[in-house]
Each structure stands twice: as structure tokens, then as C-alpha cells.
Design a protein around this motif. Structure first.
Motif, PDB file in Angstrom:
ATOM      1  N   ALA A  73       4.085  -6.565   0.604  1.00 14.34           N
ATOM      2  CA  ALA A  73       2.756  -6.611   1.227  1.00 14.34           C
ATOM      3  C   ALA A  73       2.733  -5.786   2.512  1.00 14.34           C
ATOM      4  O   ALA A  73       1.765  -5.067   2.791  1.00 14.34           O
ATOM      5  N   ALA A  74       3.798  -5.858   3.307  1.00 14.31           N
ATOM      6  CA  ALA A  74       3.865  -5.082   4.551  1.00 14.31           C
ATOM      7  C   ALA A  74       3.908  -3.592   4.261  1.00 14.31           C
ATOM      8  O   ALA A  74       3.303  -2.794   4.988  1.00 14.31           O
ATOM      9  N   THR A  75       4.589  -3.203   3.198  1.00 14.71           N
ATOM     10  CA  THR A  75       4.636  -1.787   2.821  1.00 14.71           C
ATOM     11  C   THR A  75       3.245  -1.288   2.450  1.00 14.71           C
ATOM     12  O   THR A  75       2.817  -0.217   2.890  1.00 14.71           O
ATOM     13  N   ILE A  76       2.542  -2.071   1.655  1.00 13.65           N
ATOM     14  CA  ILE A  76       1.175  -1.689   1.278  1.00 13.65           C
ATOM     15  C   ILE A  76       0.293  -1.605   2.517  1.00 13.65           C
ATOM     16  O   ILE A  76      -0.467  -0.642   2.698  1.00 13.65           O
ATOM     17  N   THR A 150      14.817  -5.559   4.480  1.00 12.92           N
ATOM     18  CA  THR A 150      13.451  -5.487   3.950  1.00 12.92           C
ATOM     19  C   THR A 150      12.558  -4.683   4.885  1.00 12.92           C
ATOM     20  O   THR A 150      11.774  -3.845   4.434  1.00 12.92           O
ATOM     21  N   ALA A 151      12.663  -4.933   6.194  1.00 12.29           N
ATOM     22  CA  ALA A 151      11.877  -4.166   7.165  1.00 12.29           C
ATOM     23  C   ALA A 151      12.249  -2.685   7.095  1.00 12.29           C
ATOM     24  O   ALA A 151      11.388  -1.811   7.225  1.00 12.29           O
ATOM     25  N   ALA A 152      13.527  -2.405   6.863  1.00 15.21           N
ATOM     26  CA  ALA A 152      13.975  -1.013   6.751  1.00 15.21           C
ATOM     27  C   ALA A 152      13.333  -0.327   5.555  1.00 15.21           C
ATOM     28  O   ALA A 152      12.946   0.844   5.642  1.00 15.21           O
ATOM     29  N   LYS A 153      13.196  -1.041   4.450  1.00 16.51           N
ATOM     30  CA  LYS A 153      12.519  -0.468   3.278  1.00 16.51           C
ATOM     31  C   LYS A 153      11.076  -0.129   3.596  1.00 16.51           C
ATOM     32  O   LYS A 153      10.569   0.915   3.207  1.00 16.51           O
ATOM     33  N   VAL A 154      10.401  -1.045   4.305  1.00 19.57           N
ATOM     34  CA  VAL A 154       8.998  -0.824   4.670  1.00 19.57           C
ATOM     35  C   VAL A 154       8.864   0.435   5.523  1.00 19.57           C
ATOM     36  O   VAL A 154       7.966   1.253   5.318  1.00 19.57           O
TER      37      VAL A 154
END
Length: 183
Positions: A73-76, A150-154
Motif C-alpha cells: 500500500a505504501a508503494t502504491i 519492506t521500507a527499502a522496497k518501497v
């Protein structure tokens, strides 16, 4: 709500359970909105709407747990915010929006809610003053509760870079708050 409960609710929402989607929305939306507010300011509600549209559209294709959903959701949201900022550079707003909306009468216990909202707005404003990489790292790690990978992926960075940016951002915020307390 813990990550396991969120993951279960996401799984049920993927299967079409509207009540489960409501649970997911109520859990994730406030954090997502805070993140977007720091990225795009007053347009955060509009970008959040676009984000949830994309989430609903693609939810059946999502496979993962609670933290994975928060990261997805953060990535989107980040992509929608960056798109919005690019559009704003090309077509800047030329007229001020009318902010003359009528406020409903305040409830008797609204003082606590108002103070809480002021504190949240102040915190987000302080975070927004950080360099962008630090602000996003702090928002993703603290506001959305994502872990470093996960934050790194975003953000499209390495987990160590996100940890460092988050640490530096939190340290800078701490210094500002301790400096403000001394005055």
C-alpha cells in the motif's frame, strides 16, 4: 491490530469480504494518510483516494501478509504521490481553492481530539522539514510501522540506507524538539 490479524483481514478481503476490507481500511488508512500528507501536503486526501482505488483494483493479485500489505500500500501511495508532484510541476495550480467550508458544531469532548490533531499536524510538519530521504524513511518506519527491508522496497533502496536515513531523521527531530523545549 497485530500483523497476523491484518494479514487475516487482507486474506478475507481478497476473497470479497467487505467487512474485512473495512477492517483493513480502518487499520491502514490513517497511517497512509499521514505518510501522504508529508509527501504532498493538502492534496493527501485526493492521493489517498487514488491509492485506495488502485488497492481495490489490484487486491486480488496481492499475495502476502500484514506487513507485506502495508509495504504494498505504501508503494502504491508513493507512486501516486510522485505522479501528483510531477503533474504539479507541469501544470501548477493557478487559483487558490475556496476553503470556506462550513465546520460542523464541535462536540463537547472535542478539546482532546483537537489537541491530538494539532500534535499530529505538528509532528508531520516537523517530519516534512527533514530532507526527503530521511522524512520518507521516518514515515515508513514509524508512522506506517514498516520494517527496514519492506521500507527499502518501497523506496527502492537498501535496508541499511533506510535504517541510516531513519536514524538520522529521528535524531534530527529529537534535536529540534529538545531545542524547542529549552526556549
Amino acid at each position: 491490530m497485530d500483523d497476523g490479524e491484518l494479514g487475516d483481514a487482507v486474506g478475507r478481503a481478497r476473497g470479497g469480504d467487505e467487512a474485512a476490507f473495512g477492517v483493513v481500511y480502518r487499520e491502514v488508512h490513517p497511517m497512509l494518510l499521514g505518510y501522504l500528507y508529508a509527501l504532498v501536503g493538502e492534496d493527501a486526501d485526493d492521493i489517498a483516494s487514488e491509492t485506495w482505488h488502485d488497492i481495490v483494483r489490484d487486491l486480488r493479485r496481492f499475495h502476502g501478509d500484514g506487513p507485506g500489505f502495508r509495504g504494498w500500500a505504501a508503494t502504491i501511495a508513493r507512486h501516486r504521490a510522485l505522479d501528483h508532484l510531477r503533474r504539479a510541476k507541469v501544470r501548477p495550480r493557478t487559483t487558490a481553492l475556496d476553503d470556506g467550508t462550513a465546520e460542523p458544531p464541535a462536540a463537547p469532548d472535542s478539546e482532546h481530539l483537537a489537541l491530538e490533531n494539532i500534535a499530529t499536524e505538528r509532528a508531520l510538519a516537523l517530519i516534512a522539514e527533514l530532507p526527503q530521504d530521511q522524512a520518507e524513511a521516518v514515515l515508513l518506519r514509524v508512522v506506517l510501522g514498516l520494517n527496514a527491508p519492506t521500507a527499502a522496497k518501497v523506496l527502492g533502496k537498501r535496508p541499511g540506507a533506510v535504517r541510516t536515513a531513519s536514524h538520522r531523521g529521528l535524531k534530527r527531530l529529537s534535536e529540534r524538539l529538545s531545542g524547542a523545549g529549552e526556549k
